[in-house]
Design a protein around this motif. Structure first.
Motif, PDB file in Angstrom:
ATOM      1  N   ALA A 139      10.822  59.082  45.018  1.00  0.00           N
ATOM      2  CA  ALA A 139      10.558  57.901  44.183  1.00  0.00           C
ATOM      3  C   ALA A 139      11.623  57.749  43.110  1.00  0.00           C
ATOM      4  O   ALA A 139      12.103  56.638  42.853  1.00  0.00           O
ATOM      5  N   LYS A 140      12.033  58.866  42.501  1.00  0.00           N
ATOM      6  CA  LYS A 140      13.075  58.806  41.471  1.00  0.00           C
ATOM      7  C   LYS A 140      14.402  58.370  42.078  1.00  0.00           C
ATOM      8  O   LYS A 140      15.134  57.587  41.478  1.00  0.00           O
ATOM      9  N   ALA A 141      14.716  58.875  43.260  1.00  0.00           N
ATOM     10  CA  ALA A 141      15.962  58.486  43.930  1.00  0.00           C
ATOM     11  C   ALA A 141      15.941  56.994  44.246  1.00  0.00           C
ATOM     12  O   ALA A 141      16.953  56.301  44.082  1.00  0.00           O
ATOM     13  N   ALA A 142      14.809  56.486  44.685  1.00  0.00           N
ATOM     14  CA  ALA A 142      14.696  55.054  44.984  1.00  0.00           C
ATOM     15  C   ALA A 142      14.856  54.219  43.721  1.00  0.00           C
ATOM     16  O   ALA A 142      15.496  53.157  43.742  1.00  0.00           O
ATOM     17  N   GLU A 143      14.293  54.688  42.619  1.00  0.00           N
ATOM     18  CA  GLU A 143      14.439  53.971  41.348  1.00  0.00           C
ATOM     19  C   GLU A 143      15.902  53.930  40.913  1.00  0.00           C
ATOM     20  O   GLU A 143      16.386  52.896  40.442  1.00  0.00           O
ATOM     21  N   ARG A 144      16.606  55.058  41.056  1.00  0.00           N
ATOM     22  CA  ARG A 144      18.031  55.086  40.685  1.00  0.00           C
ATOM     23  C   ARG A 144      18.834  54.135  41.560  1.00  0.00           C
ATOM     24  O   ARG A 144      19.720  53.432  41.073  1.00  0.00           O
ATOM     25  N   GLU A 145      18.508  54.089  42.835  1.00  0.00           N
ATOM     26  CA  GLU A 145      19.202  53.183  43.751  1.00  0.00           C
ATOM     27  C   GLU A 145      18.949  51.732  43.360  1.00  0.00           C
ATOM     28  O   GLU A 145      19.874  50.918  43.353  1.00  0.00           O
ATOM     29  N   ASP A 146      17.720  51.428  42.991  1.00  0.00           N
ATOM     30  CA  ASP A 146      17.395  50.066  42.544  1.00  0.00           C
ATOM     31  C   ASP A 146      18.168  49.693  41.289  1.00  0.00           C
ATOM     32  O   ASP A 146      18.670  48.574  41.157  1.00  0.00           O
ATOM     33  N   GLU A 147      18.284  50.637  40.357  1.00  0.00           N
ATOM     34  CA  GLU A 147      19.036  50.387  39.133  1.00  0.00           C
ATOM     35  C   GLU A 147      20.506  50.128  39.419  1.00  0.00           C
ATOM     36  O   GLU A 147      21.114  49.242  38.831  1.00  0.00           O
ATOM     37  N   ARG A 148      21.072  50.895  40.363  1.00  0.00           N
ATOM     38  CA  ARG A 148      22.470  50.680  40.749  1.00  0.00           C
ATOM     39  C   ARG A 148      22.671  49.294  41.339  1.00  0.00           C
ATOM     40  O   ARG A 148      23.662  48.616  41.049  1.00  0.00           O
ATOM     41  N   GLU A 149      21.747  48.879  42.182  1.00  0.00           N
ATOM     42  CA  GLU A 149      21.835  47.566  42.813  1.00  0.00           C
ATOM     43  C   GLU A 149      21.753  46.458  41.762  1.00  0.00           C
ATOM     44  O   GLU A 149      22.467  45.464  41.851  1.00  0.00           O
ATOM     45  N   VAL A 150      20.879  46.629  40.784  1.00  0.00           N
ATOM     46  CA  VAL A 150      20.735  45.623  39.719  1.00  0.00           C
ATOM     47  C   VAL A 150      22.018  45.537  38.921  1.00  0.00           C
ATOM     48  O   VAL A 150      22.505  44.437  38.612  1.00  0.00           O
ATOM     49  N   ARG A 151      22.585  46.677  38.574  1.00  0.00           N
ATOM     50  CA  ARG A 151      23.816  46.692  37.778  1.00  0.00           C
ATOM     51  C   ARG A 151      25.000  46.115  38.553  1.00  0.00           C
ATOM     52  O   ARG A 151      25.846  45.455  37.978  1.00  0.00           O
ATOM     53  N   SER A 152      25.057  46.401  39.834  1.00  0.00           N
ATOM     54  CA  SER A 152      26.211  45.922  40.619  1.00  0.00           C
ATOM     55  C   SER A 152      25.994  44.508  41.152  1.00  0.00           C
ATOM     56  O   SER A 152      26.952  43.881  41.595  1.00  0.00           O
TER      57      SER A 152
END
Length: 113
Positions: A99-112
């Protein structure tokens, strides 16, 4: 026209099917209760509770229904088989990590994005 033997066979088949459905319904309720225990103990979401149950079953080589039964009885018996206890801890940590890895991936997508 259906003969008496055919009726008897059909009746037996229907009785077996009803028994299988009753068993499946009981198993489903037990699994739902076990998911409730897991999400309460682990502070997880319901879909994560299902993942934890599946992980415990697969990694302990214990049938899912038996894992569910042990988890549901745990509060009353105040005892959980050691193999399930270890698998529960590992499964909760793994699910939280995903779940934490998925959240980090979502944050990266939002930033990029």
């Amino acid at each position: 026209m259906i003969g008496p033997e055919e009726r008897t066979d059909q009746l037996k088949a229907l009785q077996e099917e009803v028994e299988q459905l009753r068993h499946a319904l009981g198993s489903h309720a037990l699994v739902d209760q076990a998911i409730g225990v897991v999400i309460t103990v682990g502070g997880l979401r319901p879909e994560q509770g299902w993942d934890v149950l599946r992980h415990i079953s697969q990694h302990s080589n214990i049938k899912l229904r038996e894992v569910a039964r042990c988890l549901v009885e745990w509060p009353t018996r105040r005892r959980l088989p050691e193999v399930i206890r270890r698998a529960l801890s590992a499964a909760v940590e793994e699910v939280r990590g995903r779940a934490k890895a998925a959240e980090r991936e979502d944050e990266r997508e939002v930033r990029s994005g």
